[in-house]
Design a protein around this motif. Sequence first.
Motif, PDB file in Angstrom:
ATOM      1  N   UNK A 187      49.571  30.342  51.214  1.00 36.00           N
ATOM      2  CA  UNK A 187      48.536  30.899  50.211  1.00 36.00           C
ATOM      3  C   UNK A 187      47.971  29.770  49.508  1.00 36.00           C
ATOM      4  N   UNK A 188      46.915  29.768  48.887  1.00 38.47           N
ATOM      5  CA  UNK A 188      46.305  28.770  47.966  1.00 38.47           C
ATOM      6  C   UNK A 188      47.115  28.680  46.810  1.00 38.47           C
ATOM      7  N   UNK A 189      47.458  27.659  46.170  1.00 38.40           N
ATOM      8  CA  UNK A 189      48.404  27.281  45.041  1.00 38.40           C
ATOM      9  C   UNK A 189      47.263  27.399  43.772  1.00 38.40           C
ATOM     10  N   UNK A 190      47.575  28.380  42.917  1.00 38.60           N
ATOM     11  CA  UNK A 190      46.550  28.511  41.843  1.00 38.60           C
ATOM     12  C   UNK A 190      46.502  27.299  40.902  1.00 38.60           C
ATOM     13  N   UNK A 191      45.414  26.797  40.219  1.00 34.50           N
ATOM     14  CA  UNK A 191      45.584  25.699  39.594  1.00 34.50           C
ATOM     15  C   UNK A 191      44.688  25.781  38.290  1.00 34.50           C
ATOM     16  N   UNK A 192      43.883  26.922  38.198  1.00 29.95           N
ATOM     17  CA  UNK A 192      42.951  27.226  37.246  1.00 29.95           C
ATOM     18  C   UNK A 192      42.838  28.797  36.894  1.00 29.95           C
TER      19      UNK A 192
END
Length: 160
Positions: free
Chosen positions: A98-103
Amino acid sequence: MHSTRHLTSVFLVREDKVLLLYRRGSRAITDSWVGIGGHIEPAEMTDPAAAALRELEEEVGITAHDVSDFALRYTAMRDTGAEIRFTFYFTATLRTDAPVPTECTEGDLCWFDLSVDPATLVMPPTARVAFAHWLATGRHDEKLRLITIDADGRTTGPGR
């Protein structure tokens, strides 16, 4: 007569870290560290899990397909004196692909080690109780727990 507010919060785990949001400018809480979440919409009142998943997607772009082990872990009721706040605290594991949240438009995201001391973080009262208990005990089992905080600040629930 008190008004009510219904909220969700998700402690999202990846490897040995948990994602928290330093929420800024909320109409419900002062600037503080919280899980990812928000208000339950009227159509979601009977399904806080759907509200939590919607908030995850809206705030950090994570969908139900991006997580595993999604579970309701704590329910909390807090009397602020002006309103009764009901918060449903969930946990979930971010899948490795999964994409890793950064914002997040709601504030600043930070991945904390699971060894973080919750006493060092500014958190709303029920979030502090739920997060501290989950780190120490709750993440090692599958139990659902209840937290209450009355208008005088007296707390009942896990670890109390």
